[in-house]
Design a protein around this motif. Structure first.
Motif, PDB file in Angstrom:
ATOM      1  N   UNK A 113       0.280  13.492 -13.945  1.00 49.58           N
ATOM      2  CA  UNK A 113      -0.871  13.628 -14.202  1.00 49.58           C
ATOM      3  C   UNK A 113      -1.751  12.466 -13.662  1.00 49.58           C
ATOM      4  N   UNK A 114      -1.227  11.196 -14.018  1.00 49.20           N
ATOM      5  CA  UNK A 114      -1.389   9.995 -13.532  1.00 49.20           C
ATOM      6  C   UNK A 114      -1.401   9.961 -11.980  1.00 49.20           C
ATOM      7  N   UNK A 115      -0.257  10.351 -11.435  1.00 51.22           N
ATOM      8  CA  UNK A 115      -0.138  10.362  -9.832  1.00 51.22           C
ATOM      9  C   UNK A 115      -1.512  11.144  -9.209  1.00 51.22           C
ATOM     10  N   UNK A 116      -1.389  12.497  -9.901  1.00 50.14           N
ATOM     11  CA  UNK A 116      -2.479  13.374  -9.281  1.00 50.14           C
ATOM     12  C   UNK A 116      -3.732  12.696  -9.376  1.00 50.14           C
ATOM     13  N   UNK A 117      -4.191  11.953 -10.333  1.00 50.37           N
ATOM     14  CA  UNK A 117      -5.483  11.530 -10.649  1.00 50.37           C
ATOM     15  C   UNK A 117      -5.574  10.363  -9.446  1.00 50.37           C
ATOM     16  N   UNK A 118      -4.791   9.612  -9.344  1.00 57.94           N
ATOM     17  CA  UNK A 118      -4.847   8.655  -8.319  1.00 57.94           C
ATOM     18  C   UNK A 118      -5.006   9.160  -7.030  1.00 57.94           C
ATOM     19  N   UNK A 119      -4.240  10.185  -6.583  1.00 60.14           N
ATOM     20  CA  UNK A 119      -4.254  10.884  -5.121  1.00 60.14           C
ATOM     21  C   UNK A 119      -5.635  11.649  -5.147  1.00 60.14           C
ATOM     22  N   UNK A 120      -6.249  12.185  -6.095  1.00 57.50           N
ATOM     23  CA  UNK A 120      -7.353  12.769  -6.129  1.00 57.50           C
ATOM     24  C   UNK A 120      -8.726  11.714  -5.941  1.00 57.50           C
ATOM     25  N   UNK A 121      -8.542  10.555  -6.421  1.00 56.21           N
ATOM     26  CA  UNK A 121      -9.442   9.449  -6.303  1.00 56.21           C
ATOM     27  C   UNK A 121      -9.316   8.997  -5.011  1.00 56.21           C
ATOM     28  N   UNK A 122      -8.179   8.744  -4.338  1.00 51.20           N
ATOM     29  CA  UNK A 122      -7.881   8.110  -2.992  1.00 51.20           C
ATOM     30  C   UNK A 122      -8.577   9.034  -2.025  1.00 51.20           C
ATOM     31  N   UNK A 123      -8.597  10.275  -2.140  1.00 45.57           N
ATOM     32  CA  UNK A 123      -9.072  11.205  -1.338  1.00 45.57           C
ATOM     33  C   UNK A 123     -10.545  12.230  -1.813  1.00 45.57           C
ATOM     34  N   UNK A 124     -11.242  11.358  -2.616  1.00 39.84           N
ATOM     35  CA  UNK A 124     -12.266  12.107  -3.320  1.00 39.84           C
ATOM     36  C   UNK A 124     -13.461  12.347  -2.183  1.00 39.84           C
ATOM     37  N   UNK A 125     -13.461  11.675  -1.161  1.00 38.78           N
ATOM     38  CA  UNK A 125     -14.268  11.762   0.004  1.00 38.78           C
ATOM     39  C   UNK A 125     -13.931  12.971   1.029  1.00 38.78           C
ATOM     40  N   UNK A 126     -12.740  13.222   0.918  1.00 39.89           N
ATOM     41  CA  UNK A 126     -12.294  14.348   1.908  1.00 39.89           C
ATOM     42  C   UNK A 126     -13.202  15.517   1.500  1.00 39.89           C
ATOM     43  N   UNK A 127     -13.515  16.408   2.635  1.00 37.18           N
ATOM     44  CA  UNK A 127     -14.351  17.485   2.533  1.00 37.18           C
ATOM     45  C   UNK A 127     -13.479  19.001   2.317  1.00 37.18           C
ATOM     46  N   UNK A 128     -12.397  18.871   1.725  1.00 42.75           N
ATOM     47  CA  UNK A 128     -11.472  19.804   1.535  1.00 42.75           C
ATOM     48  C   UNK A 128     -11.828  19.987  -0.196  1.00 42.75           C
ATOM     49  N   UNK A 129     -11.199  21.182  -0.480  1.00 47.23           N
ATOM     50  CA  UNK A 129     -11.256  21.589  -1.862  1.00 47.23           C
ATOM     51  C   UNK A 129     -10.242  20.608  -2.629  1.00 47.23           C
ATOM     52  N   UNK A 130     -10.570  20.632  -4.170  1.00 46.50           N
ATOM     53  CA  UNK A 130      -9.481  20.087  -5.013  1.00 46.50           C
ATOM     54  C   UNK A 130      -8.256  20.648  -4.867  1.00 46.50           C
ATOM     55  N   UNK A 131      -8.104  21.838  -4.900  1.00 46.53           N
ATOM     56  CA  UNK A 131      -6.790  22.570  -4.674  1.00 46.53           C
ATOM     57  C   UNK A 131      -6.025  22.433  -3.601  1.00 46.53           C
ATOM     58  N   UNK A 132      -6.820  22.140  -2.225  1.00 43.26           N
ATOM     59  CA  UNK A 132      -6.214  21.552  -1.022  1.00 43.26           C
ATOM     60  C   UNK A 132      -5.587  20.211  -1.093  1.00 43.26           C
ATOM     61  N   UNK A 133      -6.295  19.180  -1.966  1.00 45.72           N
ATOM     62  CA  UNK A 133      -5.754  18.030  -2.024  1.00 45.72           C
ATOM     63  C   UNK A 133      -4.588  17.877  -2.881  1.00 45.72           C
TER      64      UNK A 133
END
Length: 177
Positions: A113-133
């Protein structure tokens, strides 16, 4: 962890681990109920290190491509450490042990979960869905684990071309169509 790395799970007996750690088997048994308990501790510590190692190497800025490159490099380095590879060795060796498997899910969940959180934060500005991230992270993680496992068994090498292909794939997953 070093014993696991050198000897694999089957060779990392309590007697061998105690000898390499310069302690008695009684001392190990005082701290751990048995081999499974010791291995759970090894896995937990390895996951803590993995999260710390990856987080410490993630880029904090840059273009999408630069962040993908940095994230993949951080994952390859973190997942390729002796402690992480030792943990994966344990998990694979005990995959048919129902008690270990159910406990492992509880051990692994907060770190994943922590690695997921960091990944989502790193790519928060990407214009794809959270599921795609999340899919991009899963693809990266799965490919890296497969590559490292293949390299450890002598079937592949971790080289620029292979890692570059993974970076390109993850970049496309995180880029809007």
């Amino acid at each position: 962890m070093q014993c696991l790395r050198r000897s694999g799970y089957s060779g990392a007996t309590l007697v061998r681990i105690a000898k390499e750690a310069a302690v008695t088997t009684g001392a190990l048994q005082h701290h751990f109920e048995g081999r499974r308990d010791l291995m759970q501790s090894v896995v937990r510590e390895a996951y803590e290190r993995l999260v710390s190692d990856v987080a410490g190497q993630l880029p904090s800025s840059g273009s999408l491509r630069e962040r993908v490159d940095g994230a993949i490099d951080a994952m390859v380095a973190g997942y390729g450490t002796a402690s992480a590879l030792g943990a994966f060795e344990v998990v694979l060796a005990l995959r048919d042990d129902g008690e270990f498997s159910s406990q492992h899910l509880g051990i692994a969940a907060p770190y994943a979960a922590e690695l997921d959180r960091q990944w989502l934060e790193l790519f928060a500005d990407s214009n794809v869905s959270e599921a795609s991230k999340r899919i991009a992270r899963q693809v990266a993680r799965t490919c890296i684990l497969g590559l490292l496992t293949s390299a450890a068994s002598g079937l592949a090498v971790v080289d620029q071309h292979t890692v570059g292909g993974l970076k390109e794939s993850v970049f496309h997953l995180l880029s809007p169509n």
